[in-house]
Design a protein around this motif. Sequence first.
Motif, PDB file in Angstrom:
ATOM      1  N   GLY A   1       0.837  -1.200   0.000  1.00 18.88           N
ATOM      2  CA  GLY A   1       0.000   0.000   0.000  1.00 18.88           C
ATOM      3  C   GLY A   1       0.870   1.247   0.000  1.00 18.88           C
ATOM      4  O   GLY A   1       2.025   1.236  -0.410  1.00 18.88           O
ATOM      5  N   ALA A   2       0.296   2.346   0.487  1.00 14.43           N
ATOM      6  CA  ALA A   2       1.063   3.586   0.624  1.00 14.43           C
ATOM      7  C   ALA A   2       2.083   3.353   1.734  1.00 14.43           C
ATOM      8  O   ALA A   2       1.757   2.787   2.774  1.00 14.43           O
ATOM      9  CB  ALA A   2       0.137   4.739   0.979  1.00 14.43           C
ATOM     10  N   ALA A   3       3.320   3.746   1.496  1.00 17.28           N
ATOM     11  CA  ALA A   3       4.367   3.383   2.453  1.00 17.28           C
ATOM     12  C   ALA A   3       5.329   4.529   2.701  1.00 17.28           C
ATOM     13  O   ALA A   3       5.796   5.160   1.758  1.00 17.28           O
ATOM     14  CB  ALA A   3       5.131   2.180   1.923  1.00 17.28           C
ATOM     15  N   PRO A   4       5.651   4.790   3.977  1.00 15.14           N
ATOM     16  CA  PRO A   4       6.690   5.769   4.285  1.00 15.14           C
ATOM     17  C   PRO A   4       8.041   5.295   3.749  1.00 15.14           C
ATOM     18  O   PRO A   4       8.325   4.094   3.737  1.00 15.14           O
ATOM     19  CB  PRO A   4       6.719   5.820   5.810  1.00 15.14           C
ATOM     20  N   GLU A   5       8.845   6.231   3.294  1.00 16.76           N
ATOM     21  CA  GLU A   5      10.157   5.921   2.712  1.00 16.76           C
ATOM     22  C   GLU A   5      11.014   5.065   3.647  1.00 16.76           C
ATOM     23  O   GLU A   5      11.664   4.119   3.210  1.00 16.76           O
ATOM     24  CB  GLU A   5      10.886   7.227   2.370  1.00 16.76           C
ATOM     25  N   SER A   6      10.981   5.368   4.943  1.00 11.81           N
ATOM     26  CA  SER A   6      11.821   4.619   5.891  1.00 11.81           C
ATOM     27  C   SER A   6      11.397   3.146   5.957  1.00 11.81           C
ATOM     28  O   SER A   6      12.252   2.257   6.026  1.00 11.81           O
ATOM     29  CB  SER A   6      11.766   5.259   7.282  1.00 11.81           C
ATOM     30  N   ASN A   7      10.100   2.875   5.923  1.00  5.87           N
ATOM     31  CA  ASN A   7       9.627   1.487   5.940  1.00  5.87           C
ATOM     32  C   ASN A   7      10.021   0.764   4.649  1.00  5.87           C
ATOM     33  O   ASN A   7      10.369  -0.413   4.674  1.00  5.87           O
ATOM     34  CB  ASN A   7       8.109   1.417   6.118  1.00  5.87           C
TER      35      ASN A   7
ATOM     36  N   ARG B   1      13.677  -0.116   4.797  1.00  4.07           N
ATOM     37  CA  ARG B   1      13.891  -1.258   5.704  1.00  4.07           C
ATOM     38  C   ARG B   1      13.403  -2.552   5.048  1.00  4.07           C
ATOM     39  O   ARG B   1      14.078  -3.584   5.114  1.00  4.07           O
ATOM     40  CB  ARG B   1      13.179  -1.016   7.034  1.00  4.07           C
ATOM     41  N   ALA B   2      12.238  -2.503   4.406  1.00  2.57           N
ATOM     42  CA  ALA B   2      11.706  -3.702   3.732  1.00  2.57           C
ATOM     43  C   ALA B   2      12.670  -4.169   2.646  1.00  2.57           C
ATOM     44  O   ALA B   2      12.952  -5.366   2.532  1.00  2.57           O
ATOM     45  CB  ALA B   2      10.323  -3.422   3.145  1.00  2.57           C
ATOM     46  N   CYS B   3      13.184  -3.228   1.860  1.00  4.03           N
ATOM     47  CA  CYS B   3      14.132  -3.602   0.790  1.00  4.03           C
ATOM     48  C   CYS B   3      15.393  -4.226   1.359  1.00  4.03           C
ATOM     49  O   CYS B   3      15.906  -5.220   0.824  1.00  4.03           O
ATOM     50  CB  CYS B   3      14.464  -2.389  -0.073  1.00  4.03           C
ATOM     51  N   SER B   4      15.886  -3.667   2.442  1.00  2.00           N
ATOM     52  CA  SER B   4      17.080  -4.205   3.076  1.00  2.00           C
ATOM     53  C   SER B   4      16.824  -5.630   3.581  1.00  2.00           C
ATOM     54  O   SER B   4      17.628  -6.542   3.344  1.00  2.00           O
ATOM     55  CB  SER B   4      17.505  -3.296   4.232  1.00  2.00           C
ATOM     56  N   LEU B   5      15.692  -5.837   4.233  1.00  2.39           N
ATOM     57  CA  LEU B   5      15.366  -7.152   4.775  1.00  2.39           C
ATOM     58  C   LEU B   5      15.081  -8.165   3.665  1.00  2.39           C
ATOM     59  O   LEU B   5      15.534  -9.310   3.732  1.00  2.39           O
ATOM     60  CB  LEU B   5      14.172  -7.048   5.728  1.00  2.39           C
ATOM     61  N   VAL B   6      14.335  -7.751   2.641  1.00  6.86           N
ATOM     62  CA  VAL B   6      14.053  -8.650   1.521  1.00  6.86           C
ATOM     63  C   VAL B   6      15.365  -9.010   0.820  1.00  6.86           C
ATOM     64  O   VAL B   6      15.607 -10.175   0.504  1.00  6.86           O
ATOM     65  CB  VAL B   6      13.033  -8.033   0.536  1.00  6.86           C
TER      66      VAL B   6
ATOM     67  N   PHE C   1       7.145 -11.983   2.606  1.00 10.55           N
ATOM     68  CA  PHE C   1       6.065 -11.567   3.507  1.00 10.55           C
ATOM     69  C   PHE C   1       6.610 -11.311   4.910  1.00 10.55           C
ATOM     70  O   PHE C   1       6.340 -10.271   5.519  1.00 10.55           O
ATOM     71  CB  PHE C   1       4.992 -12.667   3.524  1.00 10.55           C
ATOM     72  N   ALA C   2       7.403 -12.241   5.428  1.00  8.55           N
ATOM     73  CA  ALA C   2       7.974 -12.101   6.774  1.00  8.55           C
ATOM     74  C   ALA C   2       8.898 -10.885   6.852  1.00  8.55           C
ATOM     75  O   ALA C   2       8.882 -10.145   7.851  1.00  8.55           O
ATOM     76  CB  ALA C   2       8.723 -13.372   7.165  1.00  8.55           C
ATOM     77  N   ALA C   3       9.703 -10.652   5.827  1.00 10.18           N
ATOM     78  CA  ALA C   3      10.601  -9.492   5.816  1.00 10.18           C
ATOM     79  C   ALA C   3       9.793  -8.190   5.845  1.00 10.18           C
ATOM     80  O   ALA C   3      10.171  -7.242   6.542  1.00 10.18           O
ATOM     81  CB  ALA C   3      11.506  -9.541   4.586  1.00 10.18           C
ATOM     82  N   CYS C   4       8.697  -8.143   5.112  1.00 10.67           N
ATOM     83  CA  CYS C   4       7.861  -6.941   5.087  1.00 10.67           C
ATOM     84  C   CYS C   4       7.179  -6.708   6.437  1.00 10.67           C
ATOM     85  O   CYS C   4       7.087  -5.570   6.905  1.00 10.67           O
ATOM     86  CB  CYS C   4       6.810  -7.032   3.969  1.00 10.67           C
ATOM     87  N   GLU C   5       6.722  -7.785   7.057  1.00  7.82           N
ATOM     88  CA  GLU C   5       6.136  -7.642   8.395  1.00  7.82           C
ATOM     89  C   GLU C   5       7.186  -7.152   9.388  1.00  7.82           C
ATOM     90  O   GLU C   5       6.904  -6.274  10.207  1.00  7.82           O
ATOM     91  CB  GLU C   5       5.541  -8.972   8.860  1.00  7.82           C
TER      92      GLU C   5
END
Length: 185
Positions: free
Chosen positions: A48-54, A57-62, A109-113
């Motif tokens: 969805g709509a996402a803050p840049e910081s999230n 972090r999601a990209c780093s974790l994925v 999915f887990a990385a995004c959570e």
Amino acid sequence: MSHYFFAAKIPSETKLAMKNNIDELKKQIPFRRWVHHEDLHITLAFLGAAPESNLERACSLVGGTLANANSFPLVINGLGIFGRKDSPRVFWAALSKSEQLTKLRALVFAACEEAGFQLETRPFSPHVTLARNWEGKFPFDPGKLDQPPLNLEFMLEEVVLYRTNIGSTPKYEPVQRFRLTTLNQ
């Protein structure tokens, strides 16, 4: 505001083959909006709509999670619908059952959570959306799903973070790519 999602990327040559099938289906099955062939993908996690910081972090974790993930084959092999049987909301292409795809989706999915996203909790139903919003004069004929199977095999070699650009065609813009390791065959 843009929306973001992680998806398994379908290779260009497979998208072109699907375009030919979609052009034939359009003549037989009236849906309001057909997906541009360049936008075909397999959603793994809708953010969805996402803050840049999230997003960072999601990209780093994925990226970390997929660092040792291997590419694998998938087969697009049928058709299906979501929504009412007589007036479907979504028309899609089915994928053969794949434990590797289910595992890949679980990792993303887990990385995004972990990055702070609250994601949809419906069971994973891998598919490629072809069209939306039935607009036929008559109820949808489920027999239309019995078309000869597409039977398109491809190697899944990349996961992509996409941004949705409403009003553009194609509307999904790659933001970051994550290559899977290709095994020597």
